[in-house]
Each structure stands twice: as structure tokens, then as C-alpha cells.
Design a protein around this motif. Sequence first.
Motif, PDB file in Angstrom:
ATOM      1  N   ALA A  32       0.727  -1.197   0.073  1.00  0.00           N
ATOM      2  CA  ALA A  32      -0.156  -0.046  -0.078  1.00  0.00           C
ATOM      3  C   ALA A  32       0.676   1.253  -0.198  1.00  0.00           C
ATOM      4  O   ALA A  32       0.529   2.141  -0.639  1.00  0.00           O
ATOM      5  CB  ALA A  32      -0.920  -0.033   1.161  1.00  0.00           C
ATOM      6  N   LEU A  33       1.947   1.308   0.674  1.00  0.00           N
ATOM      7  CA  LEU A  33       2.743   2.380   0.820  1.00  0.00           C
ATOM      8  C   LEU A  33       3.748   2.588  -0.493  1.00  0.00           C
ATOM      9  O   LEU A  33       3.835   3.678  -0.711  1.00  0.00           O
ATOM     10  CB  LEU A  33       3.721   2.354   2.054  1.00  0.00           C
ATOM     11  CG  LEU A  33       3.242   2.397   3.346  1.00  0.00           C
ATOM     12  CD1 LEU A  33       4.563   2.027   4.446  1.00  0.00           C
ATOM     13  CD2 LEU A  33       2.499   3.298   3.793  1.00  0.00           C
ATOM     14  N   LEU A  34       4.118   1.454  -1.218  1.00  0.00           N
ATOM     15  CA  LEU A  34       4.802   1.490  -2.287  1.00  0.00           C
ATOM     16  C   LEU A  34       3.720   2.137  -3.339  1.00  0.00           C
ATOM     17  O   LEU A  34       4.453   2.745  -4.278  1.00  0.00           O
ATOM     18  CB  LEU A  34       5.265   0.193  -2.676  1.00  0.00           C
ATOM     19  CG  LEU A  34       6.311  -0.258  -2.028  1.00  0.00           C
ATOM     20  CD1 LEU A  34       6.601  -1.756  -2.558  1.00  0.00           C
ATOM     21  CD2 LEU A  34       7.492   0.554  -2.389  1.00  0.00           C
ATOM     22  N   ARG A  35       2.478   1.938  -3.311  1.00  0.00           N
ATOM     23  CA  ARG A  35       1.754   2.526  -4.759  1.00  0.00           C
ATOM     24  C   ARG A  35       1.210   3.948  -4.225  1.00  0.00           C
ATOM     25  O   ARG A  35       0.736   4.525  -5.264  1.00  0.00           O
ATOM     26  CB  ARG A  35       0.547   1.258  -4.969  1.00  0.00           C
ATOM     27  CG  ARG A  35      -0.597   1.229  -3.580  1.00  0.00           C
ATOM     28  CD  ARG A  35      -1.624   0.312  -3.892  1.00  0.00           C
ATOM     29  NE  ARG A  35      -2.279   0.394  -4.958  1.00  0.00           N
ATOM     30  CZ  ARG A  35      -3.448   0.919  -4.881  1.00  0.00           C
ATOM     31  NH1 ARG A  35      -3.847   1.762  -3.563  1.00  0.00           N
ATOM     32  NH2 ARG A  35      -4.403   1.156  -5.944  1.00  0.00           N
ATOM     33  N   ASP A  36       1.296   4.514  -3.006  1.00  0.00           N
ATOM     34  CA  ASP A  36       1.151   5.730  -2.805  1.00  0.00           C
ATOM     35  C   ASP A  36       2.202   6.962  -2.581  1.00  0.00           C
ATOM     36  O   ASP A  36       2.671   6.742  -1.876  1.00  0.00           O
ATOM     37  CB  ASP A  36       0.116   5.524  -1.562  1.00  0.00           C
ATOM     38  CG  ASP A  36      -0.435   6.750  -1.226  1.00  0.00           C
ATOM     39  OD1 ASP A  36      -0.333   7.982  -1.761  1.00  0.00           O
ATOM     40  OD2 ASP A  36      -1.278   6.943  -0.191  1.00  0.00           O
ATOM     41  N   PRO A  37       2.082   7.733  -3.726  1.00  0.00           N
ATOM     42  CA  PRO A  37       3.206   8.725  -3.629  1.00  0.00           C
ATOM     43  C   PRO A  37       3.083   9.538  -2.319  1.00  0.00           C
ATOM     44  O   PRO A  37       4.166  10.084  -1.901  1.00  0.00           O
ATOM     45  CB  PRO A  37       2.703   9.547  -5.070  1.00  0.00           C
ATOM     46  CG  PRO A  37       1.995   8.841  -5.914  1.00  0.00           C
ATOM     47  CD  PRO A  37       1.465   7.624  -4.810  1.00  0.00           C
ATOM     48  N   ALA A  38       1.972   9.776  -1.783  1.00  0.00           N
ATOM     49  CA  ALA A  38       1.637  10.490  -0.718  1.00  0.00           C
ATOM     50  C   ALA A  38       2.402   9.962   0.672  1.00  0.00           C
ATOM     51  O   ALA A  38       2.401  10.341   1.399  1.00  0.00           O
ATOM     52  CB  ALA A  38       0.239  10.953  -0.279  1.00  0.00           C
ATOM     53  N   ALA A  39       2.613   8.358   0.566  1.00  0.00           N
ATOM     54  CA  ALA A  39       3.108   7.681   1.625  1.00  0.00           C
ATOM     55  C   ALA A  39       4.546   7.874   1.525  1.00  0.00           C
ATOM     56  O   ALA A  39       5.067   6.973   2.163  1.00  0.00           O
ATOM     57  CB  ALA A  39       2.541   6.521   1.649  1.00  0.00           C
ATOM     58  N   LYS A  40       5.191   8.595   0.751  1.00  0.00           N
ATOM     59  CA  LYS A  40       6.954   8.551   0.606  1.00  0.00           C
ATOM     60  C   LYS A  40       7.418   8.525   2.130  1.00  0.00           C
ATOM     61  O   LYS A  40       8.476   7.905   2.266  1.00  0.00           O
ATOM     62  CB  LYS A  40       7.313   9.816  -0.172  1.00  0.00           C
ATOM     63  CG  LYS A  40       7.121   9.444  -1.739  1.00  0.00           C
ATOM     64  CD  LYS A  40       8.074  10.425  -2.538  1.00  0.00           C
ATOM     65  CE  LYS A  40       7.614  10.550  -3.918  1.00  0.00           C
ATOM     66  NZ  LYS A  40       8.118  11.442  -4.596  1.00  0.00           N
ATOM     67  N   GLY A  41       6.873   9.628   2.963  1.00  0.00           N
ATOM     68  CA  GLY A  41       7.653   9.719   4.376  1.00  0.00           C
ATOM     69  C   GLY A  41       7.319   8.485   5.154  1.00  0.00           C
ATOM     70  O   GLY A  41       8.290   7.991   5.651  1.00  0.00           O
ATOM     71  N   MET A  42       6.183   7.783   5.097  1.00  0.00           N
ATOM     72  CA  MET A  42       6.164   6.642   5.861  1.00  0.00           C
ATOM     73  C   MET A  42       6.956   5.528   5.285  1.00  0.00           C
ATOM     74  O   MET A  42       7.696   4.885   6.007  1.00  0.00           O
ATOM     75  CB  MET A  42       4.662   6.180   5.706  1.00  0.00           C
ATOM     76  CG  MET A  42       3.648   6.907   6.185  1.00  0.00           C
ATOM     77  SD  MET A  42       2.069   6.399   6.339  1.00  0.00           S
ATOM     78  CE  MET A  42       2.075   5.250   7.691  1.00  0.00           C
ATOM     79  N   LEU A  43       7.112   5.407   4.014  1.00  0.00           N
ATOM     80  CA  LEU A  43       7.852   4.450   3.305  1.00  0.00           C
ATOM     81  C   LEU A  43       9.435   4.778   3.743  1.00  0.00           C
ATOM     82  O   LEU A  43      10.232   3.776   4.089  1.00  0.00           O
ATOM     83  CB  LEU A  43       7.672   4.491   1.878  1.00  0.00           C
ATOM     84  CG  LEU A  43       8.434   3.475   0.991  1.00  0.00           C
ATOM     85  CD1 LEU A  43       7.816   2.062   1.433  1.00  0.00           C
ATOM     86  CD2 LEU A  43       7.939   3.714  -0.517  1.00  0.00           C
TER      87      LEU A  43
END
Length: 105
Positions: free
Chosen positions: A89-100
Motif C-alpha cells: 500500500a505504501l509503495l503504490r501511494d506517492p503521498a506515503a513517501k515519508g512513511m515508506l
Amino acid sequence: MNPSLSGPQPRLSPAELSDLLRQARQVLATFAIAPSTLPGAGVQLWFERKPHLFHVSYDPTSLRPPLCTCPDYGRQQMRGGPCAHAMAALLRDPAAKGMLLRYLL
């Protein structure tokens, strides 16, 4: 260390992280992913590959780790990383870069 609201978390070893990323890519290739209509803040997704159906939720603006209903989730959290579904889920979401990045660095 991976920051969270409950304090520092254990870190995945490079080999564990590599394996988790491989599994997450496999999840992206083999699971149907759809938005969830369940109430809650942040991003809510269903991951389905019959007979399995898992719910992943996360908030890219939060320090809280993503949540997943799969049986591997708790074990992975104790090792310092998300399960493969949450990582996918994090890999597919550009908004989750910080979490990743918290898991990758």
C-alpha cells in the motif's frame, strides 16, 4: 529507528527489508486492491486474492505505522516493519513517501 507514537521500534535487517520488498511487489502483482468504504481517517484499502481478504489502513500524515488485518501483521510489527500488504500500500501511494522512507532508511 522507526519513529512512532509509542517510541522507537526495532529495525528490519537489510535482508529482511529486501525480502519484505520482494513480497510487497508480489502482493501488488497478485492481489486486487480496492478502496474501502469503512469509516476511518487516512487511506483505507482492501487487498483480495481469493480466498484471502485483508484490510489495510494508514494515514500518510501520521507517525503511526500502517495497520493490516492479515495474520502476519503482528509478527512483522514485532520485527520492525509492516506486513507485505501494508508495504505494498505504501509503495503504490506517492503521498506515503515519508512513511515508506522511515522503513527504508
